[in-house]
Write a protein that holds these residues in place. Structure first.
Motif, short mmCIF file in Angstrom:
data_model
loop_
_atom_site.label_atom_id
_atom_site.label_comp_id
_atom_site.label_asym_id
_atom_site.label_seq_id
_atom_site.Cartn_x
_atom_site.Cartn_y
_atom_site.Cartn_z
N HIS A 325 0.83 -1.20 0.00
CA HIS A 325 0.00 0.00 0.00
C HIS A 325 0.87 1.26 0.00
O HIS A 325 0.66 2.19 -0.77
N ARG A 328 2.41 1.92 -3.34
CA ARG A 328 1.49 2.54 -4.29
C ARG A 328 1.26 3.99 -3.96
O ARG A 328 1.17 4.84 -4.84
N LEU A 329 1.12 4.27 -2.70
CA LEU A 329 0.91 5.66 -2.31
C LEU A 329 2.07 6.53 -2.76
O LEU A 329 1.88 7.61 -3.32
N SER A 332 2.04 6.99 -6.49
CA SER A 332 1.06 7.94 -7.02
C SER A 332 1.36 9.35 -6.55
O SER A 332 1.07 10.32 -7.24
N PHE A 333 1.97 9.46 -5.39
CA PHE A 333 2.36 10.79 -4.95
C PHE A 333 3.42 11.36 -5.88
O PHE A 333 3.35 12.51 -6.30
N VAL A 359 1.54 16.35 0.08
CA VAL A 359 0.12 16.08 0.05
C VAL A 359 -0.25 15.44 1.36
O VAL A 359 0.44 14.54 1.83
N ARG A 360 -1.26 15.93 1.93
CA ARG A 360 -1.73 15.22 3.11
C ARG A 360 -3.02 14.55 2.71
O ARG A 360 -3.98 15.20 2.35
N SER A 361 -2.96 13.27 2.73
CA SER A 361 -4.14 12.56 2.29
C SER A 361 -4.73 11.87 3.48
O SER A 361 -4.05 11.25 4.29
N LEU A 362 -5.98 12.02 3.57
CA LEU A 362 -6.65 11.42 4.70
C LEU A 362 -7.39 10.25 4.13
O LEU A 362 -8.36 10.40 3.45
N SER A 363 -6.88 9.08 4.38
CA SER A 363 -7.44 7.97 3.63
C SER A 363 -8.08 6.93 4.51
O SER A 363 -7.82 6.85 5.70
N TRP A 364 -8.90 6.23 3.89
CA TRP A 364 -9.45 4.93 4.30
C TRP A 364 -9.93 4.80 5.72
O TRP A 364 -10.30 3.76 6.16
N PRO A 367 -12.93 9.98 8.55
CA PRO A 367 -12.61 11.20 7.78
C PRO A 367 -12.08 12.33 8.67
O PRO A 367 -11.51 13.27 8.18
N LEU A 368 -12.29 12.24 9.92
CA LEU A 368 -11.74 13.29 10.77
C LEU A 368 -10.37 12.85 11.28
O LEU A 368 -9.86 11.80 10.95
N ASP A 369 -9.82 13.65 12.11
CA ASP A 369 -8.40 13.54 12.43
C ASP A 369 -7.96 12.21 13.05
O ASP A 369 -6.78 11.92 13.10
N THR A 376 3.59 12.73 3.01
CA THR A 376 4.72 12.37 2.20
C THR A 376 5.43 13.61 1.71
O THR A 376 4.85 14.66 1.57
#
Lengths: 381, 914
Positions: A325, A328-329, A332-333, A359-364, A367-369, A376
Motif C-alpha cells: 500500500h 502505491r501511495l 502515485s504521490f 500532500v496530506r491525504s486522509l485515507s481509508w 474522515p476526521l483527524d 509524504t
C-alpha cells in the motif's frame, strides 16, 4: 489488493504503425498479468484514430474518460504503442514513461533494426515474445520505481568501499569495464563505466536481471537502446548468492567459461560477509540501524543529476499500512507531484522554482483527524 | 411607441385588459420613456448597455457623452444622445436613421456632421462586421485614398511633412500653438490643418479639417514617423488613412490618462457589444481553439460533408485543422464509452508542436467539444470551463439542443463564444484597469476564480447590510404601487423569486438560492458584466431574457410552483445596472402570477421598480465607501518586504506593514476567548450568507478601523471610490472569518514578541506578518472570498505579483486534485459505502485532503550584480474539507510561519461552520 474489482486493468497494445497489425497485447489486472484482452475491433479503432490524426498532421497523444486514460505513442514511425489504463490514480505521465520503458525493453531484446524495418511480422512477433516477461513486470506491481522515475534503483550497502574495490579489481581481471552488483533488481555497486550507461538501459538492465528466473550464470544478448541499439552486446550474469548477481556487459570477449569459479572465488570469497549483508537490502535499501525517524513509512530519494534513486517502504514494517500500500501511495504521490508541479522543463517558460511539495491525504479511515494521516514529502533541488 | 415591449406578441382577446394596462403604464411613464424599448428583440430578449461618464467626475468642459447601444436581431446601432441639453431625437427620425444606417445608405459624412452638431461622439471605433451586420458610428474613421508616389518629383524636403502634403494632400503645420497639452511622447499628433486643393484627401471628401491622422494602413503615425511611413509606399495604391475626429482628439488631449483607461475598458464594452476589436481578435485567431457541437447519429448513406457539425466557431485556419479531425473525437467518444463504461472527458493532441486539450461534453446523442491550447488553459481548468459553458447555455436556452440547433441563435452563439475564447485566451485584455498591478492580479486570479463555483462575496457592516436587505425584500415583496395586484386588479405578470445585488462585481447581498445565484453569476461572468461594473460606471444596463434555472426546472424542486400551476412555469432574468450597482432579479411567470404567453419583452414596471431600488441605494453607496475606507483586515504582507534590504527602500509601502501590524495589535487586544464566542454565536446556516456581527469583538474592531483610517488615506486617497470593494471585503473578514490565518500568525507574534504588539511605534523589528494571500471557498453558499483588488494593489512590489500568479496556478492544480477527491466521494456515496471504502485508497492518494507547495521566488529584474538576488520561499497550501460541508481554503504564506500557526488557521476556518 486482490479485491479491486473490474478496475485497475492495464492493456498494452503494440502495433506495426504502417500495417496496423498487432504485434502483441499484454494486460494486467490489479497488478498481476491477466489474460483478458481487448476485442480486435477496439484495437483497430484505437490505432485507427491515431493514424487518422497523423495523416492530418495532428498527433493524438492521450485521451481520458472518467476512470480510464489512453495514451498513444509512436516510435520511429514504425511501432505504435497504445496503453489503456483504468488503474486508480493513473496519469499520463506514468503511462508515457511506461511506454518509453516498454519500447526500450523491446529494443533491448530485439534490436532497433528489427523494429524499424519490419520485414516479417510473424518472425518479429515471435522474437518479441522474449520481452513479455520484462514488459509484464512494468505493467504489474513492482517493488522498484525506476520505470516511473527514470532513475536507477539503488541501495546503500553497509560496506560500499570494499565492494567497490573488489568490483574494479574483478573488472580488470574479467576484461570489461561494465560491471555491477545487483540485488533483486537494485544496484548495490557498479563501476564508473556502468554508471555512465545511457538512460533506458541503465534502468532496464538491472530490471531485466531482476525479472529473469534465477540461474547460476547467464549469457544473454542485449541491445542497448541508447548506446548501441543495433549492435548486440552480451550481458553475463553470475549469481554470487541467491538474489545477488554480478552483471557484466561485454563484447564478444570474454566467454562465459573464462569467468570460472576460481576467478569468482578469488575476488568474492573474502567479501562473503559484506555480500551477505547486502541480501536484506533488496527491499530495505538502507542498511540496518540507519537512523530514521520512526514516523517515516516510506522514502523516495532522487538524485536527478546522477539519475539514481533510493526507494524503500520498509522502515517500521509492522505499522499500518502495508508495504504494498505504501509503495502505491508513494508512486502515485510521485506521479501527482511530478505531473503537476515539476513538469518537463521545456514546456514551461520561466517557471517558479518549486522546491517542495506535499500532500496530506486522509485515507481509508475516519474522515476526521483520528484516522491515519499519510504525510509524504519529496524534496528536489 | 405604446405597444413597444409587447409589440411582437400576438395577443388573444382575453388580454385586452392587459393591453389597456400597458397603455396606461406607458402613459404613466411617458415622460421618461425607456431608451431600451427599441432594442427588445423579437424573442423578447434585451441586452441594452449604455455607458456614462459621471458628470461630477468628468473633467471635461464638454457635455458628457452617452452612448446608446442597441442589440437588435442582426445589427447593433449605437446612437448618440445628449442628456444635458435634454435633446431627444424624434422617434421617427431615429427609426429612419436607423434604417438608413442599417442599410448602409447613410454616408459616413452624415454621422460626422451629426456628431459635430450635437457635440458628443461615440467612443467606439468604426467597424463593420460582415457576419453580424454591425454598423457603428465611429470615433475613428477610415478613409481610403489613392496615392501615387511616382508622380512626385523627388525633392529635398525642407519642410517637414512634405510627403503628407504632396502625396496625400493634407496640410499639417507644426506649430506649437496647435498642441493642446504639453508633450506627447514621441512626436506630435497629425492634426489636419488644411487640405490641399485637388489633393487625394480633399477628393475623398471624408477628411475634415481638425481631424487627426492616427494611422496609415494600420501603422500608427505621428509627426515624427509620418514621412518615413509615407516614403515606404512603393507605388500607386490605395492607402487606408485612419482619422480620429476632432472632438475626440480634444478630449483625449485634455486628459490623456483617463482617456487611455477608458479606451482599455471600451475594448471590453466593444466585445460585449459584439464588435470585433482589432488586434485582440486577430491575435486570438492565430491560436488554435475551437468549439464544436456534433451529432453522434449519422445515417452513413446520405452523409454529406460536415453534416455532423451542428455548430462550430471560430472560422479560422488554425481551428480548421481541429475541425478536420473531428472524426477522432467522434470515434473516441463512441468507442471508449463502450470499452470502459464511462464517458470520455478529454483528449490531448499535438498540433504544430503545440499541445491542445479537447474537452468533451456529451449529452444524449450530441457532443460538445471545446479545444484550447494547453499552454493557455490547463486541462482541469478546461474541464471546468466546458462544464460552465454547458451550464450557462442550458441556463440561457434550456438545453444544448435548443441553443445550438436553431439557426437564429447562431450569431448569438458566435458572440457568446467569442467572449468565451477572449476570456480563456486573453484574460488580461478583458480585465484591463487603471493600475497595471490590479490588472495583473485580475488576470492571474481570473484563471482560478472563474472556475470556482461561487461568487466573489463581500460583507458589509450590519446597518448597511440591513438596509440592502430591506430594499431587496421590498422589491421582492412586490406588493406596492404598480406591482401590487390591487393596483390594476388583475394577476401580476411575474412573481419575483429572488434577487441579488452586486457592487463593483462583488456580491453584497443575495436573496437567491445557491443554484440560482450560481447560474446567474456564471451568466454575468460570461458576459463580463462583473468586471464591467467594477471598472466603469454603467449609465444604464438592462438585460432581460428567458432563462431556465436548473434549480426550478427540476421536478419537485419547488413545492410552491407545483401546487399552483402546470410544470411549465417560465422564468425570466432581469438584470438592471446603474453605476457600480447591478441588481439581478429572477422572475417567475405562471404559478402565482399570470402565465407568460409568447416571448414577452421586459416589462417597464418591473424594470422601473428595480431601477428605483437601485436609486434608493445611492446613499448607501457613499456610506459604504466611507465606512470602508479603512484598512484591509486580514492584513496581508507584500512578498517584497521579506527580501533582505528591501525594507529601507520601500518607504512608501511601509504604511501597509504599519497597518497590518497595528491591526495585529488590536486584534490581539481583543482576547481570544472573545473571539471564540463570536464563532459559536455565528452561524452561516442562515439563508443569506450574511455575517451577523455579534457585539463583543465588534466594538474592538470598530475602534481599530477608526484608528487606522489616517494611514489608509495616505496610501489610498487617489483610488477614490474604487476602494469600496476592498473595504467590503474587510468587514467580511472581520466578522465571518476573524482572520483565521492571521490569527495564527499573531499567535506567533504573541509568543515571540509580546511587548511589540502594544508598542506599535516600534515597527522596524520583530516578526513579520507572513500571510500573503488567501482564497476561501464556501460551496454551500456558493461564495468565495479573497483579498480585493485594492488590497492587492496596495501591496505593489516586484515579487508580489509573481507570487500571486504562482499562487493562483498552484491553487488551480491543487483544486484539480481536490476535485478528483470530491468526484470520488460522490461516486462512493452513490455506490454505497460497503465495498468501495477499502478499495479507494489502496492504490491512490485519494482522498486528498491537503496539498502544499513550496516556492522560491526572486526578483525578476535584479540590478545589483555583486549580490545574488535574494530568494524568498513561501508556501501555497490548500485544504479540502468534506464534512460537514464542502469547503476549500487556499493560503499563501511565508516559509517562516510555524506549522502550528497554519494548523490553527485551518482549524479556525473550518471550525466556523461546524
Amino acid at each position: 489488493m486482490g479485491e479491486e474489482g473490474t478496475e485497475g486493468t492495464i492493456h498494452l497494445l503494440c502495433l506495426a504503425a504502417s500495417s496496423g497489425v498487432p504485434l502483441f497485447c499484454r494486460s494486467s489486472r490489479g497488478g498481476a498479468p491477466a489474460r483478458q484482452q481487448l476485442p480486435f475491433s477496439v484495437i483497430g479503432s484505437l490505432n485507427g484514430v491515431h493514424m487518422f490524426g497523423q495523416n492530418l498532421e495532428v498527433q493524438l497523444s492521450s485521451s481520458r474518460t472518467e476512470d480510464t486514460t489512453v495514451v498513444w505513442k509512436s516510435f520511429h514511425d514504425s511501432i505504435t504503442l497504445i496503453v489503456l489504463s483504468s488503474e486508480e490514480g493513473t496519469s499520463e505521465l506514468r503511462l508515457e514513461r511506461l511506454l518509453q520503458m516498454v519500447f526500450g525493453a523491446m529494443v533491448l531484446l530485439v534490436g532497433l533494426e528489427e523494429l524499424t524495418n519490419i520485414r516479417n511480422v510473424e518472425r518479429l512477433k515471435k522474437e518479441l515474445r522474449a520481452s513479455y516477461r520484462l514488459i509484464d513486470s512494468f505493467l504489474g506491481d513492482s517493488e522498484l520505481i525506476g520505470d516511473l522515475t527514470q532513475c536507477v534503483d539503488c541501495v546503500v550497502p553497509p560496506e560500499g568501499s570494499l565492494l567497490q574495490e573488489a568490483l574494479s579489481g574483478f573488472a580488470e581481471a574479467a576484461g570489461t569495464a561494465f560491471i555491477s552488483l545487483v540485488v533483486s533488481g537494485r544496484v548495490v555497486a557498479a563501476t564508473e563505466s556502468w554508471w555512465r550507461l545511457g538512460m533506458p538501459e541503465a534502468v532496464l538492465l538491472p530490471w531485466l536481471v531482476g525479472s529473469l528466473p534465477p540461474q547460476a550464470a547467464r549469457d544473454y544478448p542485449v541491445y542497448l537502446p541508447h548506446g548501441s541499439p543495433t549492435v548486440p552486446h552480451r550481458l553475463l550474469t553470475l549469481t554470487l548468492l541467491p538474489d545477488l548477481e554480478l552483471c557484466l556487459l561485454c563484447g564478444p570477449q570474454p566467454p562465459l567459461s573464462q569467468l570460472d569459479a576460481q576467478l569468482l572465488e578469488r575476488w568474492w570469497q573474502p567479501l562473503l560477509e559484506p555480500l551477505r549483508g547486502c541480501l536484506p537490502l533488496g527491499t530495505r535499501a538502507l542498511p540496518a540501524g540507519f537512523p530514521l525517524h520512526t514516523d517515516i513509512l516510506g522514502l523516495l530519494l532522487l538524485h536527478l543529476e546522477l539519475k539514481r534513486c533510493l526507494f524503500t517502504v520498509e522502515p517500521s514494517r509492522d505499522k499500518e499500512p502495508s508495504p504494498e500500500h505504501r509503495r502505491r501511495l508513494l508512486r502515485s504521490f510521485y506521479t501527482l507531484v511530478t505531473a503537476t508541479h515539476f513538469p518537463p522543463a521545456q514546456l514551461v517558460k520561466n517557471p517558479p522554482t518549486i522546491r517542495e511539495s506535499w500532500v496530506r491525504s486522509l485515507s481509508w479511515k475516519d474522515p476526521l483527524d483520528k484516522g491515519k494521516v499519510t504525510h509524504t514529502n519529496i524534496l528536489a533541488w | 411607441m405604446f405597444q413597444v415591449g409587447r409589440a411582437s406578441i400576438p395577443k388573444p382577446a382575453a388580454h385586452s385588459l392587459e393591453d389597456l394596462d400597458s397603455v396606461q403604464r406607458v402613459l404613466l411613464h411617458s415622460d421618461l420613456e425607456p431608451e431600451w424599448l427599441d432594442s427588445v428583440q423579437k424573442n423578447g430578449e434585451l441586452f441594452y448597455l449604455e455607458l456614462s461618464e459621471d458628470e461630477e467626475e468628468s473633467l471635461l468642459p464638454e457635455t458628457p457623452t452617452v452612448n446608446h447601444v442597441r442589440f437588435s436581431e442582426n445589427e447593433i446601432i449605437i446612437e448618440e444622445d445628449d442628456y444635458r441639453e435634454g435633446k431627444k431625437y424624434e422617434p421617427k427620425l431615429k427609426r429612419f436613421t436607423k434604417i438608413l444606417k442599417s442599410k448602409k445608405l447613410l454616408p459616413k459624412r452624415y454621422n460626422k456632421k451629426n456628431s459635430n452638431a450635437s457635440g458628443p461622439v461615440s467612443i467606439l471605433k468604426h467597424q463593420s462586421n460582415q457576419k453580424m451586420g454591425v454598423i457603428v458610428q465611429q470615433r475613428h474613421k477610415d478613409v481610403n485614398i489613392y496615392v501615387n508616389p511616382k508622380k512626385l518629383t523627388v525633392t529635398k524636403a525642407k519642410e517637414q511633412l512634405k510627403l503628407l502634403e504632396v502625396l496625400v494632400g493634407i496640410i499639417h503645420q507644426t506649430k506649437w500653438s496647435w498642441r493642446r497639452t504639453g508633450k506627447q511622447g514621441g512626436g506630435e499628433r497629425l492634426v489636419v490643418h488644411g487640405l490641399l486643393p485637388g489633393g487625394s484627401a480633399m477628393k475623398s471628401g471624408q477628411v475634415l479639417i481638425g481631424d487627426v491622422l492616427v494611422a496609415v494602413n494600420d501603422v500608427e503615425v505621428t509627426s515624427e514617423n509620418i514621412e518615413r511611413v509615407l516614403s515606404c509606399i512603393p507605388g500607386p495604391m490605395q492607402v487606408k488613412l485612419t482619422f480620429e475626429n476632432a472632438y475626440a482628439m480634444k478630449k483625449e488631449t485634455t486628459q490623456p490618462r483617463q482617456k487611455k483607461a477608458q479606451l482599455n475598458t471600451s475594448d471590453l464594452v466593444k466585445l460585449l457589444w459584439g464588435e470585433e476589436v482589432e488586434g485582440i481578435q486577430q491575435n486570438i485567431l492565430n491560436t488554435p481553439h475551437i468549439v464544436m457541437y456534433l451529432t453522434l447519429q449519422l445515417d452513413s448513406e446520405t452523409s454529406k460533408e460536415e453534416q455532423e457539425i451542428l455548430y462550430h466557431y471560430p472560422v479560422s485556419e488554425a481551428s480548421q485543422k481541429l475541425q478536420s479531425v473531428r472524426g477522432i473525437f467522434l470515434t473516441l467518444c463512441d468507442m471508449l464509452e463502450n470499452v470502459t463504461g464511462t464517458q470520455v472527458t478529454s483528449s490531448s493532441l499535438l498540433l504544430n508542436r503545440k499541445q491542445i486539450h479537447i474537452a468533451y461534453w456529451k449529452e444524449t446523442d450530441k457532443l460538445l467539444l471545446i479545444g484550447l491550447p494547453a499552454e493557455e488553459v490547463p486541462l482541469p481548468q478546461l474541464r471546468n470551463m466546458i462544464e460552465d459553458v454547458a451550464q450557462t447555455l442550458k441556463f440561457m436556452y434550456g438545453s444544448l439542443d435548443s441553443a445550438f440547433c436553431q439557426v437564429e441563435n447562431v450569431p448569438r452563439l458566435d458572440h457568446f463564444f467569442s467572449l468565451f475564447f477572449q476570456r480563456a485566451l486573453q484574460p488580461t485584455k478583458l480585465h484591463s484597469s487603471a493600475s497595471p498591478s490590479t490588472q495583473q492580479y485580475d488576470a492571474s486570479s481570473a484563471v482560478l476564480l472563474d472556475n470556482l463555483p461561487g461568487v466573489r462575496w463581500l460583507t458589509l457592516p450590519q446597518e448597511i447590510k440591513l438596509e440592502l436587505d430591506t430594499a431587496l425584500s421590498d422589491l421582492e415583496a412586490a406588493d406596492f404601487a404598480e406591482l401590487s395586484e390591487d393596483y390594476y386588479d388583475m394577476r401580476r405578470l411575474y412573481t419575483i423569486l429572488g434577487s441579488s445585488l452586486f457592487y463593483k462585481g462583488y456580491l453584497i447581498c443575495s436573496h437567491l438560492p445557491k443554484d440560482d445565484l450560481i447560474d446567474i453569476a456564471v451568466y454575468c461572468r460570461h458576459y463580463c458584466l462583473l468586471p464591467l461594473a467594477a471598472k466603469q460606471r454603467i449609465g444604464q444596463l438592462v438585460i432581460w431574457r428567458e432563462v431556465f434555472p436548473r434549480h426550478h426546472l427540476q421536478p419537485s424542486a419547488d413545492s410552491n410552483t407545483e401546487v399552483f400551476q402546470e410544470p411549465e412555469g417560465r422564468y425570466f432574468l432581469l438584470i438592471v445596472g446603474l453605476r457600480h450597482y447591478m441588481l439581478c432579479v429572477l422572475l417567475e411567470a405562471g404559478g402565482c402570477a399570470s402565465r407568460a404567453i409568447g416571448n414577452p419583452g421586459p416589462d417597464c414596471i418591473y424594470v422601473d421598480q428595480v431601477k428605483t431600488t437601485l436609486h434608493q441605494l445611492e446613499g448607501v453607496d457613499s456610506r459604504i465607501n466611507e465606512r470602508l475606507a479603512s484598512s484591509p483586515t486580514p492584513c496581508l504582507s507584500c512578498a517584497d518586504w521579506f527580501l533582505a534590504g528591501s525594507h529601507e527602500k520601500l518607504d512608501n509601502l511601509t504604511t501597509s506593514p504599519i497597518l497590518s501590524r497595528l491591526h495585529g495589535a488590536s486584534r490581539v487586544a481583543t482576547s481570544p476567548t472573545c473571539r471564540r464566542t463570536l464563532f459559536s454565536d455565528y452561524s452561516l446556516k442562515t439563508r443569506k450568507p450574511s455575517p451577523s456581527r455579534s457585539g463583543g469583538p465588534d466594538s474592538g474592531l470598530e475602534g481599530e478601523g477608526v484608528g487606522l483610517s489616517p494611514h489608509t488615506t495616505e496610501s489610498q486617497g487617489s483610488h477614490g471610490s474604487e476602494e469600496t470593494g476592498a473595504l467590503l471585503k474587510v468587514t467580511k473578514k472581520k466578522s465571518a472569518l476573524p482572520n483565521p490565518f492571521h490569527l495564527g500568525n499573531l499567535k506567533k507574534d504573541l509568543s515571540e514578541k509580546e511587548l511589540d504588539i502594544y508598542n506599535t511605534v516600534k515597527l522596524t523589528s520583530g516578526p513579520e506578518n507572513t500571510l500573503f494571500h488567501y482564497v476561501a471557498l464556501e460551496t454551500v453558499q456558493g461564495i468565495f472570498i479573497t483579498p480585493t483588488h485594492e488590497e492587492v494593489a496596495q501591496l505593489s512590489g516586484s515579487i508580489h505579483p509573481q507570487l500571486i500568479k504562482n499562487f493562483h496556478q498552484c491553487c488551480l492544480s491543487i483544486r484539480a486534485v481536490f476535485q478528483q477527491t470530491v468526484a470520488k466521494e460522490k461516486k462512493k456515496a452513490l455506490n454505497g459505502k460497503d465495498h468501495s471504502g477499502s478499495t479507494n485508497s489502496v492504490s491512490s492518494l485519494n482522498p486528498v485532503k491537503e496539498h502544499g507547495v513550496l516556492f522560491e521566488c526572486s526578483p525578476e529584474n535584479w540590478t545589483d550584480q555583486r549580490k545574488a538576488p535574494p530568494v524568498m520561499a513561501y508556501w501555497v497550501v490548500g485544504r479540502l474539507f468534506l464534512h460537514p460541508k464542502l469547503q476549500e481554503l487556499y493560503v499563501c504564506f511565508h516559509d517562516s510561519v510555524t506549522e502550528i500557526a497554519i494548523e490553527m488557521a485551518f482549524k479556525l476556518f473550518f471550525g466556523l461552520t461546524l
